[in-house]
Design a protein around this motif. Sequence first.
Motif, PDB file in Angstrom:
ATOM      1  N   UNK A 247       0.830  -1.204   0.000  1.00 34.55           N
ATOM      2  CA  UNK A 247       0.000   0.000   0.000  1.00 34.55           C
ATOM      3  C   UNK A 247       0.860   1.248   0.000  1.00 34.55           C
ATOM      4  N   UNK A 248       1.950   1.223   0.766  1.00 37.81           N
ATOM      5  CA  UNK A 248       2.850   2.386   0.809  1.00 37.81           C
ATOM      6  C   UNK A 248       3.517   2.603  -0.538  1.00 37.81           C
ATOM      7  N   UNK A 249       3.896   1.508  -1.221  1.00 38.87           N
ATOM      8  CA  UNK A 249       4.575   1.649  -2.511  1.00 38.87           C
ATOM      9  C   UNK A 249       3.649   2.265  -3.556  1.00 38.87           C
ATOM     10  N   UNK A 250       2.438   1.741  -3.662  1.00 41.65           N
ATOM     11  CA  UNK A 250       1.532   2.257  -4.688  1.00 41.65           C
ATOM     12  C   UNK A 250       1.053   3.672  -4.360  1.00 41.65           C
ATOM     13  N   UNK A 251       0.933   3.991  -3.087  1.00 42.91           N
ATOM     14  CA  UNK A 251       0.595   5.369  -2.719  1.00 42.91           C
ATOM     15  C   UNK A 251       1.727   6.312  -3.092  1.00 42.91           C
ATOM     16  N   UNK A 252       2.957   5.852  -2.875  1.00 44.15           N
ATOM     17  CA  UNK A 252       4.125   6.652  -3.232  1.00 44.15           C
ATOM     18  C   UNK A 252       4.192   6.882  -4.736  1.00 44.15           C
ATOM     19  N   UNK A 253       3.996   5.830  -5.530  1.00 43.40           N
ATOM     20  CA  UNK A 253       4.065   5.964  -6.981  1.00 43.40           C
ATOM     21  C   UNK A 253       2.943   6.857  -7.505  1.00 43.40           C
ATOM     22  N   UNK A 254       1.762   6.791  -6.890  1.00 39.58           N
ATOM     23  CA  UNK A 254       0.665   7.666  -7.308  1.00 39.58           C
ATOM     24  C   UNK A 254       1.015   9.122  -7.065  1.00 39.58           C
ATOM     25  N   UNK A 255       1.703   9.404  -5.951  1.00 38.66           N
ATOM     26  CA  UNK A 255       2.120  10.779  -5.667  1.00 38.66           C
ATOM     27  C   UNK A 255       3.249  11.213  -6.590  1.00 38.66           C
TER      28      UNK A 255
END
Length: 349
Positions: free
Chosen positions: A85-93
């Motif tokens: 979840x942290x990785x995909x949230x980071x990539x979205x940002x």
Amino acid sequence: MSTYILKRILLMIPTLFGIMLVTFAITQFVPGGPVEKMVAQLERRGSGGEAGSGGGGIYQGKQGLDPQRIEQLKKLYGFDKPPAQRFFSMMAAYVVFDFGQSYYHQKGVAELVISKLPVSMSLGLWSFLIVYSVCIPLGIRKAVRDGSRFDVATSTVILIGYAIPGFVLGLALIVLFGGGSFWNIFPLRGLVSDNWKELSLSGKILDYLWHMVLPVTASTVGSLAVMTLLTKNSFLEEIRKQYVLTARAKGLSEGQVLYGHVFRNAIIPIITGFPGSFITAFFTGSLLIETIFSLDGMGLLAYESVLNRDYPVVLGTLYFFTILGLISRLLSDLSYVWADPRISFAKLE
């Protein structure tokens, strides 16, 4: 051409995603993350005042830090969520170039990088200009006079410079010209003097250039050999081809043969690396050179970020520079086609 460019751009997406995924996964297994570092700092502070540690429920003697406090730290740094979840949230940002806040510097990553760029841009741009402006004419001259005393002497000098590490040369320059043991000619700290704002426009320019002499020399000398020998070998290979003998047989002068026929063919391997070198010149930084000459640039920032486990800076800058690297590779491939009509986009595809 548009089809080729579109394919390359589409290939950049999985490449970028893979690089970020591997780097993010590695950071999850590196010991001493931001939460662990903060816990260690709080426990050291608590152990210093253990006798009177009755307030706040932060430190409980030998029991360590309060588990509730640890959970608060994890939430503060975003480690309370699953890694995926942290990785995909980071990539979205990152898609909108929102790199978050630095753990260590307490400011935005983009703002932090922008504040460090003047140093790296100064070193990179001046080194780039000096290398290309010196190496191309020197390499051509060495190719024309291959095997002469001039060729041997210049090869010896540039190879000696190549063999000396940049930080060693920097220290030697400080000792010789920075007031170390001999002459106190050049300043040793920063890009400009403390009274830079009070100087006239010409004074500001001269002061800036004066500060750049030693660090640019230390970072440039080692790069001269590669570009010079590349230029020499490229021109030497073309000079020995049949069409040059034919041009000479027609009565053309050496200047006409060299710059009218040889130059445009021999320069292709050199100018194709120009886009990548030009882009990276603005953003690369050398830790040792910056440390020796007290320059706070990208090299020092990268080192401190890794050392302090400042993941937003590490991952944010990696994302940005990976994009620049992929774009520079695309521009280099396109420059092959633009410089050499024998290569077509159909062959590249």
